[in-house]
Design a protein around this motif. Structure first.
Motif, PDB file in Angstrom:
ATOM      1  N   LEU A 261       0.861  -1.188   0.000  1.00 43.17           N
ATOM      2  CA  LEU A 261       0.000   0.000   0.000  1.00 43.17           C
ATOM      3  C   LEU A 261       0.890   1.228   0.000  1.00 43.17           C
ATOM      4  O   LEU A 261       1.734   1.384   0.903  1.00 43.17           O
ATOM      5  N   VAL A 262       0.720   2.071  -0.998  1.00 43.35           N
ATOM      6  CA  VAL A 262       1.502   3.297  -1.092  1.00 43.35           C
ATOM      7  C   VAL A 262       0.572   4.460  -1.415  1.00 43.35           C
ATOM      8  O   VAL A 262      -0.572   4.255  -1.829  1.00 43.35           O
ATOM      9  N   GLN A 263       1.097   5.658  -1.271  1.00 45.58           N
ATOM     10  CA  GLN A 263       0.336   6.849  -1.641  1.00 45.58           C
ATOM     11  C   GLN A 263       0.655   7.237  -3.081  1.00 45.58           C
ATOM     12  O   GLN A 263       1.723   6.885  -3.612  1.00 45.58           O
ATOM     13  N   ALA A 264      -0.250   7.932  -3.688  1.00 44.15           N
ATOM     14  CA  ALA A 264      -0.031   8.404  -5.045  1.00 44.15           C
ATOM     15  C   ALA A 264       1.271   9.196  -5.131  1.00 44.15           C
ATOM     16  O   ALA A 264       1.587   9.984  -4.233  1.00 44.15           O
TER      17      ALA A 264
ATOM     18  N   GLN B 106      -4.373  -7.089 -12.959  1.00 45.74           N
ATOM     19  CA  GLN B 106      -5.823  -7.241 -13.027  1.00 45.74           C
ATOM     20  C   GLN B 106      -6.457  -6.499 -11.870  1.00 45.74           C
ATOM     21  O   GLN B 106      -6.194  -6.798 -10.703  1.00 45.74           O
ATOM     22  N   ALA B 107      -7.300  -5.546 -12.217  1.00 47.98           N
ATOM     23  CA  ALA B 107      -8.055  -4.787 -11.231  1.00 47.98           C
ATOM     24  C   ALA B 107      -9.446  -5.399 -11.130  1.00 47.98           C
ATOM     25  O   ALA B 107      -9.931  -6.024 -12.084  1.00 47.98           O
ATOM     26  N   PRO B 108     -10.108  -5.213  -9.996  1.00 48.91           N
ATOM     27  CA  PRO B 108     -11.448  -5.786  -9.831  1.00 48.91           C
ATOM     28  C   PRO B 108     -12.400  -5.371 -10.944  1.00 48.91           C
ATOM     29  O   PRO B 108     -12.510  -4.191 -11.273  1.00 48.91           O
TER      30      PRO B 108
ATOM     31  N   GLU C 118      -5.180   4.562 -10.170  1.00 46.70           N
ATOM     32  CA  GLU C 118      -5.611   3.643 -11.224  1.00 46.70           C
ATOM     33  C   GLU C 118      -4.612   2.511 -11.489  1.00 46.70           C
ATOM     34  O   GLU C 118      -4.899   1.591 -12.261  1.00 46.70           O
ATOM     35  N   ASP C 119      -3.449   2.570 -10.865  1.00 51.39           N
ATOM     36  CA  ASP C 119      -2.501   1.457 -10.954  1.00 51.39           C
ATOM     37  C   ASP C 119      -2.838   0.346  -9.956  1.00 51.39           C
ATOM     38  O   ASP C 119      -2.211  -0.724  -9.977  1.00 51.39           O
ATOM     39  N   THR C 120      -3.805   0.591  -9.099  1.00 48.91           N
ATOM     40  CA  THR C 120      -4.203  -0.412  -8.115  1.00 48.91           C
ATOM     41  C   THR C 120      -4.686  -1.676  -8.809  1.00 48.91           C
ATOM     42  O   THR C 120      -5.576  -1.629  -9.660  1.00 48.91           O
ATOM     43  N   ALA C 121      -4.060  -2.806  -8.473  1.00 45.33           N
ATOM     44  CA  ALA C 121      -4.391  -4.077  -9.113  1.00 45.33           C
ATOM     45  C   ALA C 121      -3.556  -5.179  -8.474  1.00 45.33           C
ATOM     46  O   ALA C 121      -2.622  -4.898  -7.707  1.00 45.33           O
ATOM     47  N   VAL C 122      -3.878  -6.399  -8.832  1.00 46.28           N
ATOM     48  CA  VAL C 122      -2.989  -7.515  -8.555  1.00 46.28           C
ATOM     49  C   VAL C 122      -2.036  -7.627  -9.729  1.00 46.28           C
ATOM     50  O   VAL C 122      -2.475  -7.693 -10.886  1.00 46.28           O
ATOM     51  N   TYR C 123      -0.765  -7.624  -9.445  1.00 46.09           N
ATOM     52  CA  TYR C 123       0.257  -7.734 -10.482  1.00 46.09           C
ATOM     53  C   TYR C 123       0.749  -9.180 -10.516  1.00 46.09           C
ATOM     54  O   TYR C 123       1.161  -9.725  -9.489  1.00 46.09           O
TER      55      TYR C 123
ATOM     56  N   THR D  91      -1.715  -1.446  -4.044  1.00 42.90           N
ATOM     57  CA  THR D  91      -2.811  -0.525  -3.757  1.00 42.90           C
ATOM     58  C   THR D  91      -2.237   0.877  -3.624  1.00 42.90           C
ATOM     59  O   THR D  91      -1.319   1.103  -2.837  1.00 42.90           O
ATOM     60  N   VAL D  92      -2.777   1.791  -4.408  1.00 47.29           N
ATOM     61  CA  VAL D  92      -2.308   3.174  -4.401  1.00 47.29           C
ATOM     62  C   VAL D  92      -3.437   4.056  -3.903  1.00 47.29           C
ATOM     63  O   VAL D  92      -4.503   4.125  -4.521  1.00 47.29           O
TER      64      VAL D  92
END
Length: 116
Positions: free
Chosen positions: A11-14, A39-41, A88-93, A113-114
């Motif tokens: 988890l990071v900040q923008a 892949q994002a939800p 918008e980069d939040t996803a499972v990589y 998670t951003v």
């Protein structure tokens, strides 16, 4: 068979950065190219970046000014450097390895998670 394990998510900040790693084991000598997908939800899995065995790279237009891919064949590890992260980069990589001619191996993924 090839086994892949991703690490480095969190988890990071923008605006912050993360470096993801994907370490391969098993029949690593047979790996040709390696890829990062995300892949994002509710969304389709998308290709983020790819690197061939001898270094040719591809990075998706949507992230190419912020992300870079690299590979250390001696360590059997691929990296994804992600800078200036956005929500918008939040996803499972997810890491993928391609064994010619037609075998594909997948890791379990690492969550990024951003927050804004």
């Amino acid at each position: 068979q090839v086994q892949l394990v991703e690490s480095g998510g969190g988890l990071v900040q923008a605006g912050e950065s993360l470096r993801l790693s994907c370490t391969a084991s098993g029949s690593v000598f047979s790996i040709d190219s390696m890829d990062w997908y995300r892949q994002a939800p509710g969304l389709r899995r998308e290709l983020v970046a790819s690197i061939a065995k001898y270094g040719n790279t591809y990075v998706a237009d949507s992230v190419k000014d912020r992300f870079s891919i690299s590979r250390d064949n001696d360590k059997n590890t691929m990296y994804l450097q992600m800078n200036s992260l956005k929500p918008e980069d939040t996803a499972v990589y997810i890491c993928n390895a391609v064994v010619i001619p037609d075998q594909y191996f997948w890791g379990r993924g690492t969550q990024v998670t951003v927050s804004s």
